[in-house]
Design a protein around this motif. Structure first.
Motif, mmCIF file in Angstrom:
data_model
loop_
_atom_site.group_PDB
_atom_site.id
_atom_site.type_symbol
_atom_site.label_atom_id
_atom_site.label_comp_id
_atom_site.label_asym_id
_atom_site.label_seq_id
_atom_site.Cartn_x
_atom_site.Cartn_y
_atom_site.Cartn_z
ATOM 1 N N TYR A 5 10.998 20.965 48.259
ATOM 2 C CA TYR A 5 12.157 20.092 48.101
ATOM 3 C C TYR A 5 11.834 18.688 48.613
ATOM 4 O O TYR A 5 11.069 18.516 49.557
ATOM 5 N N SER A 6 12.451 17.686 47.997
ATOM 6 C CA SER A 6 12.545 16.335 48.551
ATOM 7 C C SER A 6 14.035 16.052 48.642
ATOM 8 O O SER A 6 14.718 16.009 47.617
ATOM 9 N N GLU A 7 14.548 15.844 49.848
ATOM 10 C CA GLU A 7 15.993 15.906 50.009
ATOM 11 C C GLU A 7 16.535 14.888 51.005
ATOM 12 O O GLU A 7 15.830 14.391 51.880
ATOM 13 N N MET A 8 17.798 14.584 50.816
ATOM 14 C CA MET A 8 18.583 13.856 51.794
ATOM 15 C C MET A 8 19.741 14.755 52.189
ATOM 16 O O MET A 8 20.216 15.558 51.381
ATOM 17 N N TYR A 9 20.187 14.646 53.440
ATOM 18 C CA TYR A 9 21.227 15.565 53.891
ATOM 19 C C TYR A 9 22.126 14.909 54.921
ATOM 20 O O TYR A 9 21.756 13.942 55.595
ATOM 21 N N ILE A 10 23.309 15.451 55.013
ATOM 22 C CA ILE A 10 24.285 15.009 56.001
ATOM 23 C C ILE A 10 25.074 16.239 56.425
ATOM 24 O O ILE A 10 25.393 17.101 55.599
ATOM 25 N N GLY A 11 25.338 16.365 57.707
ATOM 26 C CA GLY A 11 26.007 17.580 58.148
ATOM 27 C C GLY A 11 26.491 17.502 59.576
ATOM 28 O O GLY A 11 26.310 16.501 60.281
ATOM 29 N N SER A 12 27.094 18.583 60.009
ATOM 30 C CA SER A 12 27.578 18.707 61.379
ATOM 31 C C SER A 12 27.272 20.103 61.885
ATOM 32 O O SER A 12 27.299 21.080 61.126
ATOM 33 N N ARG A 13 27.010 20.191 63.167
ATOM 34 C CA ARG A 13 26.758 21.468 63.812
ATOM 35 C C ARG A 13 27.610 21.550 65.074
ATOM 36 O O ARG A 13 27.652 20.620 65.867
ATOM 37 N N LEU A 14 28.313 22.663 65.234
ATOM 38 C CA LEU A 14 29.155 22.888 66.400
ATOM 39 C C LEU A 14 29.003 24.338 66.814
ATOM 40 O O LEU A 14 29.373 25.242 66.063
ATOM 41 N N ASN A 15 28.426 24.545 68.001
ATOM 42 C CA ASN A 15 28.131 25.898 68.478
ATOM 43 C C ASN A 15 27.260 26.609 67.442
ATOM 44 O O ASN A 15 26.187 26.149 67.118
ATOM 45 N N ASN A 16 27.735 27.702 66.883
ATOM 46 C CA ASN A 16 26.952 28.438 65.885
ATOM 47 C C ASN A 16 27.361 28.131 64.458
ATOM 48 O O ASN A 16 26.913 28.784 63.519
ATOM 49 N N GLN A 17 28.227 27.134 64.275
ATOM 50 C CA GLN A 17 28.693 26.778 62.938
ATOM 51 C C GLN A 17 27.941 25.564 62.409
ATOM 52 O O GLN A 17 27.634 24.635 63.157
ATOM 53 N N VAL A 18 27.671 25.574 61.106
ATOM 54 C CA VAL A 18 27.099 24.403 60.456
ATOM 55 C C VAL A 18 27.818 24.158 59.141
ATOM 56 O O VAL A 18 28.164 25.089 58.418
ATOM 57 N N ASN A 19 28.092 22.897 58.860
ATOM 58 C CA ASN A 19 28.533 22.432 57.548
ATOM 59 C C ASN A 19 27.521 21.381 57.117
ATOM 60 O O ASN A 19 27.141 20.527 57.932
ATOM 61 N N PHE A 20 27.083 21.410 55.884
ATOM 62 C CA PHE A 20 26.159 20.368 55.458
ATOM 63 C C PHE A 20 26.156 20.242 53.940
ATOM 64 O O PHE A 20 26.585 21.138 53.210
ATOM 65 N N ILE A 21 25.644 19.083 53.502
ATOM 66 C CA ILE A 21 25.447 18.772 52.090
ATOM 67 C C ILE A 21 24.040 18.229 51.932
ATOM 68 O O ILE A 21 23.589 17.416 52.754
ATOM 69 N N GLN A 22 23.334 18.679 50.899
ATOM 70 C CA GLN A 22 21.999 18.189 50.618
ATOM 71 C C GLN A 22 21.853 17.924 49.125
ATOM 72 O O GLN A 22 22.508 18.561 48.298
ATOM 73 N N ALA A 23 20.992 16.968 48.794
ATOM 74 C CA ALA A 23 20.756 16.632 47.394
ATOM 75 C C ALA A 23 19.374 16.022 47.258
ATOM 76 O O ALA A 23 18.841 15.441 48.212
ATOM 77 N N GLY A 24 18.789 16.153 46.077
ATOM 78 C CA GLY A 24 17.486 15.565 45.840
ATOM 79 C C GLY A 24 16.759 16.241 44.705
ATOM 80 O O GLY A 24 17.350 16.584 43.673
ATOM 81 N N TYR A 25 15.441 16.453 44.889
ATOM 82 C CA TYR A 25 14.589 17.134 43.923
ATOM 83 C C TYR A 25 14.205 18.515 44.448
ATOM 84 O O TYR A 25 14.055 18.713 45.653
ATOM 85 N N ILE A 26 13.993 19.442 43.534
ATOM 86 C CA ILE A 26 13.611 20.798 43.903
ATOM 87 C C ILE A 26 12.650 21.358 42.862
ATOM 88 O O ILE A 26 12.809 21.106 41.662
ATOM 89 N N ILE A 27 11.643 22.101 43.337
ATOM 90 C CA ILE A 27 10.821 22.960 42.481
ATOM 91 C C ILE A 27 10.927 24.356 43.057
ATOM 92 O O ILE A 27 10.518 24.595 44.196
ATOM 93 N N ASN A 28 11.486 25.270 42.305
ATOM 94 C CA ASN A 28 11.716 26.635 42.771
ATOM 95 C C ASN A 28 11.606 27.578 41.570
ATOM 96 O O ASN A 28 12.595 27.890 40.916
ATOM 97 N N PRO A 29 10.393 28.033 41.245
ATOM 98 C CA PRO A 29 10.202 28.866 40.056
ATOM 99 C C PRO A 29 11.000 30.160 40.072
ATOM 100 O O PRO A 29 11.443 30.630 39.016
#
Length: 375
Positions: free
Chosen positions: A160-184
């Protein structure tokens, strides 16, 4: 039992478990028009109000936002793309392009959503990360120019080549990512694709429009599409993930040189519980998933040595602060992530003030991978 056999068994089990859920809402709606732009890429023009994203249980009362409250179109781009922007898809007013998916694709989307790679939590076996991030939020957005390359990736690997933004609190995570992916294993081809991904308040995530959540708004540019390039040739994009100033929805915008920029769509704020009022982490870089015996290449497969054109790059990296003001990423406290320097590395760029190419904050990154990258 080998990891390949285990993965095959899991995928087969998931196919049975999700065979009912795999009947997507876009497949039950008669498309107005369809476009086939590749062997594995057929898009149906679906009524915008009947698109699959609206099927999410948290969006039952959601009203579609047609454009951001504040446009990101005024940004000036300084990287020349290797090819001109051309329209491949053009759905009519009131419809949006949705990638046609099979039951098998949906099953794989469920599997890879559960096993998704992201840099907000601790180390994951077989996952390697290179990039720059800042954990000095709150932030309202991130954007960058970056390039993607065609690579030789084994069936059970991903890059992946990616940009991301997110938040982490204790054991919780919310995030968004976008970019390029190669995943056969996911797409059934080693082609380069654009992609987006989110993980929300219920702990579940989704790729693109393979399941509910993302709201496609653009009639021309879908969130996921194949990129046709030759080995060694970069494909350049500039995407922006930014929080809407009024609604709190998280928009994905593609800024295109010498052409109007496009608001592709958004992830509604209802999907999140700790990313519904800004984010505390932003970052950009590369990430790979190894197979049992080796790790795949990252970037264009080259270490960041020589000129800046010799390896993959992120440039003009900018971050929106809590007041929606845009700054170069190094305006904030940043940290460099390199977890397997024998296989991948990073080089932060330096540009003299008189240099005519305005690269802003940038870095080169990548590497060949191999058999000695560690776990």
């Amino acid at each position: 039992m080998s990891s390949l056999i285990k993965m095959t068994l899991v995928l087969n089990l998931l196919h049975l478990l999700f065979s009912t859920a795999s009947v997507r809402s876009n497949q039950s709606v008669l498309p107005i028009r369809s476009f086939k732009i590749g062997e594995n890429a057929t898009y149906d023009c679906i009524d915008i109000n009947k698109q699959p994203g609206l099927g999410h249980h948290l969006l039952q009362n959601h009203t579609i936002q047609m454009k951001p409250s504040v446009s990101r179109h005024e940004l000036k781009n300084h990287i020349e793309n290797n090819k001109s922007y051309s329209k491949k898809i053009g759905c009519s007013d009131g419809t949006v392009p949705i990638l046609r998916i099979s039951n098998e694709y949906n099953t794989k989307a469920q599997f890879f959503a559960e096993k998704y790679l992201h840099p907000l939590t601790g180390d994951t076996p077989g996952v390697h990360i290179v990039g720059v991030r800042s954990r000095a939020g709150p932030y309202r957005g991130v954007e960058a120019w970056y390039n993607g390359y065609k690579l030789s990736i084994e069936r059970n690997q991903a890059s992946y080549s990616e940009m991301y933004i997110g938040s982490r609190l204790n054991n919780q995570v919310n995030f968004i990512q976008a970019g390029y992916i190669i995943n056969p294993s996911f797409f059934g081809t080693d082609q380069l694709w654009t992609y987006g991904y989110f993980k929300g308040k219920d702990g579940k995530g989704c790729y693109n429009t393979a399941c509910d959540g993302f709201i496609q708004v653009s009639r021309k540019i879908p969130i996921v599409q194949p990129i046709n390039i030759n080995p060694g040739d970069p494909d350049w994009s500039r995407w922006s993930i930014h929080e809407d100033k009024v609604t709190g929805n998280w928009w994905l915008t593609q800024l295109i040189k010498n052409a109007p920029s496009v608001d592709i769509g958004y992830w509604p704020k209802e999907l999140f519980n700790i990313l519904n009022k800004s984010a505390n982490i932003v970052g950009v870089g590369g990430i790979v998933r190894a197979s049992q015996n080796s790790s795949p290449p990252m970037g264009n497969g080259n270490f960041p040595v020589g000129t800046r054109k010799n390896s993959a790059m992120f440039t003009n990296i900018e971050v929106l602060d809590s007041n929606y003001s845009s700054h170069k990423m190094d305006h904030f406290p940043t940290e460099i992530i390199v977890d397997s320097p024998q296989c991948y590395n990073i080089r932060i760029g330096k540009v003299q003030p008189f240099h005519r190419t305005r690269l802003g904050f940038f870095f080169n990154y990548g590497g060949p991978g191999g058999h000695s990258c560690g776990v």
